[in-house]
Every structure is written in C-alpha cells, then in structure tokens.
Design a protein around this motif. Structure first.
Motif, PDB file in Angstrom:
ATOM      1  N   SER A  58      36.870  67.298 -83.450  1.00 23.78           N
ATOM      2  CA  SER A  58      35.937  68.408 -83.340  1.00 23.78           C
ATOM      3  C   SER A  58      36.704  69.710 -83.159  1.00 23.78           C
ATOM      4  CB  SER A  58      34.997  68.200 -82.145  1.00 23.78           C
ATOM      5  OG  SER A  58      34.237  69.375 -81.914  1.00 23.78           O
ATOM      6  N   LEU A  59      36.482  70.652 -84.072  1.00 26.74           N
ATOM      7  CA  LEU A  59      37.141  71.952 -83.964  1.00 26.74           C
ATOM      8  C   LEU A  59      36.563  72.763 -82.813  1.00 26.74           C
ATOM      9  CD1 LEU A  59      37.366  72.930 -87.737  1.00 26.74           C
ATOM     10  CD2 LEU A  59      39.185  72.038 -86.283  1.00 26.74           C
ATOM     11  N   ASP A  60      35.377  72.387 -82.355  1.00 27.05           N
ATOM     12  CA  ASP A  60      34.749  73.106 -81.245  1.00 27.05           C
ATOM     13  C   ASP A  60      35.270  72.624 -79.890  1.00 27.05           C
ATOM     14  OD1 ASP A  60      33.120  74.643 -82.976  1.00 27.05           O
ATOM     15  OD2 ASP A  60      31.710  72.978 -83.137  1.00 27.05           O
ATOM     16  N   SER A  61      35.200  71.317 -79.665  1.00 24.06           N
ATOM     17  CA  SER A  61      35.611  70.776 -78.366  1.00 24.06           C
ATOM     18  C   SER A  61      37.095  70.458 -78.293  1.00 24.06           C
ATOM     19  CB  SER A  61      34.817  69.501 -78.065  1.00 24.06           C
ATOM     20  OG  SER A  61      35.180  68.467 -78.978  1.00 24.06           O
ATOM     21  N   LYS A  62      37.766  70.430 -79.464  1.00 25.30           N
ATOM     22  CA  LYS A  62      39.185  70.061 -79.547  1.00 25.30           C
ATOM     23  C   LYS A  62      39.414  68.600 -79.137  1.00 25.30           C
ATOM     24  CE  LYS A  62      39.919  74.373 -80.541  1.00 25.30           C
ATOM     25  NZ  LYS A  62      40.066  74.778 -81.958  1.00 25.30           N
ATOM     26  N   LYS A  63      38.352  67.812 -79.167  1.00 19.76           N
ATOM     27  CA  LYS A  63      38.463  66.394 -78.844  1.00 19.76           C
ATOM     28  C   LYS A  63      38.048  65.577 -80.058  1.00 19.76           C
ATOM     29  CE  LYS A  63      37.399  67.120 -73.942  1.00 19.76           C
ATOM     30  NZ  LYS A  63      36.472  66.781 -72.824  1.00 19.76           N
ATOM     31  N   GLY A  64      38.321  64.279 -79.997  1.00 19.01           N
ATOM     32  CA  GLY A  64      37.942  63.476 -81.134  1.00 19.01           C
ATOM     33  C   GLY A  64      38.197  62.006 -80.929  1.00 19.01           C
ATOM     34  N   ILE A  65      38.067  61.255 -82.012  1.00 22.39           N
ATOM     35  CA  ILE A  65      38.329  59.822 -82.036  1.00 22.39           C
ATOM     36  C   ILE A  65      39.463  59.614 -83.024  1.00 22.39           C
ATOM     37  CG2 ILE A  65      37.338  57.536 -82.446  1.00 22.39           C
ATOM     38  CD1 ILE A  65      34.560  58.930 -82.153  1.00 22.39           C
ATOM     39  N   TYR A  66      40.574  59.072 -82.570  1.00 24.44           N
ATOM     40  CA  TYR A  66      41.765  58.978 -83.412  1.00 24.44           C
ATOM     41  C   TYR A  66      42.151  57.506 -83.579  1.00 24.44           C
ATOM     42  CZ  TYR A  66      41.639  63.718 -81.653  1.00 24.44           C
ATOM     43  OH  TYR A  66      41.215  64.972 -81.299  1.00 24.44           O
ATOM     44  N   VAL A  67      42.151  57.068 -84.834  1.00 27.99           N
ATOM     45  CA  VAL A  67      42.416  55.659 -85.126  1.00 27.99           C
ATOM     46  C   VAL A  67      43.612  55.562 -86.063  1.00 27.99           C
ATOM     47  CG1 VAL A  67      41.412  53.476 -85.855  1.00 27.99           C
ATOM     48  CG2 VAL A  67      39.938  55.273 -84.935  1.00 27.99           C
ATOM     49  N   THR A  68      44.789  55.470 -85.494  1.00 23.21           N
ATOM     50  CA  THR A  68      46.020  55.323 -86.268  1.00 23.21           C
ATOM     51  C   THR A  68      46.815  54.174 -85.659  1.00 23.21           C
ATOM     52  OG1 THR A  68      46.040  57.710 -86.623  1.00 23.21           O
ATOM     53  CG2 THR A  68      48.028  56.512 -87.206  1.00 23.21           C
ATOM     54  N   PRO A  69      46.592  52.940 -86.153  1.00 19.99           N
ATOM     55  CA  PRO A  69      47.163  51.753 -85.512  1.00 19.99           C
ATOM     56  C   PRO A  69      48.630  51.476 -85.829  1.00 19.99           C
ATOM     57  CG  PRO A  69      45.864  51.106 -87.388  1.00 19.99           C
ATOM     58  CD  PRO A  69      45.703  52.595 -87.267  1.00 19.99           C
ATOM     59  N   SER A  70      49.416  52.513 -86.050  1.00 19.71           N
ATOM     60  CA  SER A  70      50.860  52.332 -86.215  1.00 19.71           C
ATOM     61  C   SER A  70      51.530  52.672 -84.895  1.00 19.71           C
ATOM     62  CB  SER A  70      51.388  53.246 -87.318  1.00 19.71           C
ATOM     63  OG  SER A  70      51.234  54.610 -86.949  1.00 19.71           O
ATOM     64  N   SER A  71      52.767  52.243 -84.730  1.00 19.94           N
ATOM     65  CA  SER A  71      53.462  52.518 -83.472  1.00 19.94           C
ATOM     66  C   SER A  71      53.597  54.020 -83.237  1.00 19.94           C
ATOM     67  CB  SER A  71      54.846  51.849 -83.484  1.00 19.94           C
ATOM     68  OG  SER A  71      55.610  52.298 -84.602  1.00 19.94           O
ATOM     69  N   ALA A  72      53.942  54.767 -84.295  1.00 24.36           N
ATOM     70  CA  ALA A  72      54.094  56.220 -84.156  1.00 24.36           C
ATOM     71  C   ALA A  72      52.763  56.873 -83.813  1.00 24.36           C
ATOM     72  CB  ALA A  72      54.655  56.817 -85.442  1.00 24.36           C
ATOM     73  N   GLY A  73      51.693  56.408 -84.485  1.00 20.93           N
ATOM     74  CA  GLY A  73      50.374  56.980 -84.228  1.00 20.93           C
ATOM     75  C   GLY A  73      49.895  56.690 -82.818  1.00 20.93           C
ATOM     76  N   THR A  85      36.006  53.015 -74.142  1.00 24.63           N
ATOM     77  CA  THR A  85      34.842  53.677 -74.731  1.00 24.63           C
ATOM     78  C   THR A  85      34.913  53.678 -76.255  1.00 24.63           C
ATOM     79  OG1 THR A  85      35.988  55.796 -74.444  1.00 24.63           O
ATOM     80  CG2 THR A  85      34.394  55.172 -72.757  1.00 24.63           C
ATOM     81  N   HIS A  86      36.112  53.888 -76.807  1.00 23.46           N
ATOM     82  CA  HIS A  86      36.258  53.887 -78.259  1.00 23.46           C
ATOM     83  C   HIS A  86      36.048  52.494 -78.832  1.00 23.46           C
ATOM     84  CE1 HIS A  86      37.207  57.952 -78.052  1.00 23.46           C
ATOM     85  NE2 HIS A  86      38.526  57.919 -78.034  1.00 23.46           N
ATOM     86  N   ILE A  87      36.604  51.494 -78.175  1.00 24.19           N
ATOM     87  CA  ILE A  87      36.427  50.117 -78.636  1.00 24.19           C
ATOM     88  C   ILE A  87      34.948  49.740 -78.593  1.00 24.19           C
ATOM     89  CG2 ILE A  87      36.929  47.706 -78.106  1.00 24.19           C
ATOM     90  CD1 ILE A  87      39.657  48.624 -77.070  1.00 24.19           C
ATOM     91  N   ARG A  88      34.265  50.156 -77.534  1.00 27.21           N
ATOM     92  CA  ARG A  88      32.836  49.874 -77.410  1.00 27.21           C
ATOM     93  C   ARG A  88      32.045  50.562 -78.524  1.00 27.21           C
ATOM     94  NH1 ARG A  88      32.584  50.712 -72.459  1.00 27.21           N
ATOM     95  NH2 ARG A  88      31.982  52.921 -72.448  1.00 27.21           N
ATOM     96  N   ASN A  89      32.435  51.785 -78.876  1.00 25.54           N
ATOM     97  CA  ASN A  89      31.748  52.507 -79.952  1.00 25.54           C
ATOM     98  C   ASN A  89      31.904  51.804 -81.293  1.00 25.54           C
ATOM     99  OD1 ASN A  89      30.591  54.684 -78.532  1.00 25.54           O
ATOM    100  ND2 ASN A  89      32.556  55.741 -78.464  1.00 25.54           N
ATOM    101  N   PHE A  90      33.101  51.271 -81.561  1.00 24.11           N
ATOM    102  CA  PHE A  90      33.322  50.583 -82.832  1.00 24.11           C
ATOM    103  C   PHE A  90      32.514  49.287 -82.900  1.00 24.11           C
ATOM    104  CE2 PHE A  90      37.025  53.351 -83.323  1.00 24.11           C
ATOM    105  CZ  PHE A  90      36.920  53.654 -84.665  1.00 24.11           C
TER     106      PHE A  90
END
Length: 245
Positions: A58-73, A85-90
């Motif tokens: 979100s460009l407004d809240s500067k928050k979000g949901i980030y799903v990058t399942p690599s070690s670097a991510g 909370t994210h796992i529950r949402n999915f």
C-alpha cells in the motif's frame, strides 16, 4: 510503437548491479497459459522457476503482504510471510475459493456481480479479499472497481482455468522467462524489426473504399493505407482512434 522501444507494457529494466527487473507480467502459470508456453518452445526460449510469488504494497500505509519464499526474500522481508496473520489470510482465501467454486457449480452465482457474490462468502474478507482482487486485476487487466461490478461467474470461471495462480501449486507451476520478457519480445520482432516504426503516435483511423487509412500525429510520416488492421490493446482506446466506430 508510440515510444522509442518495442514491447509496450512488456519491458525489462537492467539496474546498476546488472540485474533485470520486469515492469509487466513476468511470471506465467503453466495451467492457464498453455499457448504461451507452446510459443516459447517454438522460439526456443527457456523458462525457470520464479522463486517468488506476489506481494501487495500500500502506497498509503507503506505496509503490505510480501510473499517471496526464497532465502534472500525471507531475510530482506524479515520472514514477514510467515506471520500467523498472513498464513491465516491465505488459508481463508483458499477456503473462500472452495466455497465460491461450490456456488459456481450449483448455479447460485448466476446474475450476481462479484461484489454481490463476495457477500455470500464472508470468509473472503480483509487481506484475503485484497489478495483475491489483486490477482483478478492481474489476470483481467481491469481496475478493481470494474471487477466488483462485473459478473462473478466470469471471474471464478477464469480462476478455474488459471487454477495454479492462487494455490500452493504456484510455487512450482508459475514460471518466468529466462532473461526477462524482453527475450521473447526481441525474438518475436526479429523477423521484421526493420519495419517497426518507433515514436509513432496514431491520431486517427478511417475507412475508405474498403481500405484502412492510418493517420499519424507526426507530420513527417505520411498517411498509410492497408487492407486490414489488427488491434491489440484496450477496446476503449480503439474506439477513440476510429473516426467512425
């Protein structure tokens, strides 16, 4: 091409470290893009696992949901995707889609807009709904306001085709083009690249005696006459160009 390069929305940018970033859709599910993968095979262009999924910021809240399942991510995002909370949402989203499919098969979505259909699936709320709507916007190239007004059957049938996009299958079924989208754009354009006109803005398209005339905004480029014309962009833009729709 209106701009100084070919490809339009498909564009690979190389950063200072030599890494490329795609600004358009760069990952494609093997379930829903069968013909696209056949084209890549014909062009002898390889694909690879994306090692990423979708993130929502979100460009407004500067928050979000980030799903990058690599070690670097995971390290960069401080294991954000593993928050309960994210796992529950999915899981809520997956259960909601199962409910939506049952409603679709029973005919209970007939005549309903997507907004009305979502009211029948309360588990699809909060971030689960955000993820679903963002995926539908990606698959349809539509804004969310229009998606919510559109027939629910259309979108849930679309998800039946692209069944590996919102699913654990995505981690192995959704792949990207090795070298970025520019690789298949360049391969497709190679046979007639010298005939592609860059920096050319079309002003108007008219019909005349069974022929089609294209008028450009650039005065130095003469009007051109063709037997047929193929449009490959949004219908509303097409209508604006046609002198007599």
């Amino acid at each position: 091409e209106k701009t100084a390069r070919i490809g339009g929305n498909a564009y690979s940018h190389t950063n200072k470290r030599g890494e490329f970033l795609d600004i358009a859709v760069a990952d494609f599910g093997t379930a829903g893009y069968i013909n696209f993968y056949k084209l890549l095979d014909e062009l002898e262009i390889p694909t690879e696992m994306a090692f990423a999924y979708m993130s929502f910021h979100s460009l407004d809240s500067k928050k979000g949901i980030y799903v990058t399942p690599s070690s670097a991510g995971l390290l960069t995002q401080r294991f954000d995707m593993l928050r309960p909370t994210h796992i529950r949402n999915f899981f809520s989203m997956l259960l909601g889609l199962r409910k939506a499919n049952k409603l679709l098969q029973s005919g209970k979505l007939k005549g309903l807009s997507l907004s009305e259909a979502l009211d029948l699936i309360p588990i699809l709320n909060g971030d689960a709904r955000v993820i679903l709507l963002c995926v539908l916007a990606l698959l349809s190239s539509m804004v969310i306001e229009d998606i919510l007004k559109s027939p629910a059957e259309f979108f849930f049938k679309k998800l039946e085709t692209h069944h590996d996009v919102i699913s654990p299958k995505a981690f192995y079924s959704v792949r990207c083009v090795s070298g970025g989208t520019r690789r298949y754009i360049n391969a497709l354009a190679a046979p007639y690249r010298d005939q592609i006109r860059l920096k050319s803005t079309i002003r108007k398209i008219t019909r005349d005696s069974g022929k089609i005339k294209i008028m450009s905004e650039q005065n130095e480029i003469p009007n051109e006459i063709y037997d047929a014309l193929v449009f490959a962009f949004e219908p509303n833009e097409e209508l604006r160009m046609l002198a007599e729709p």
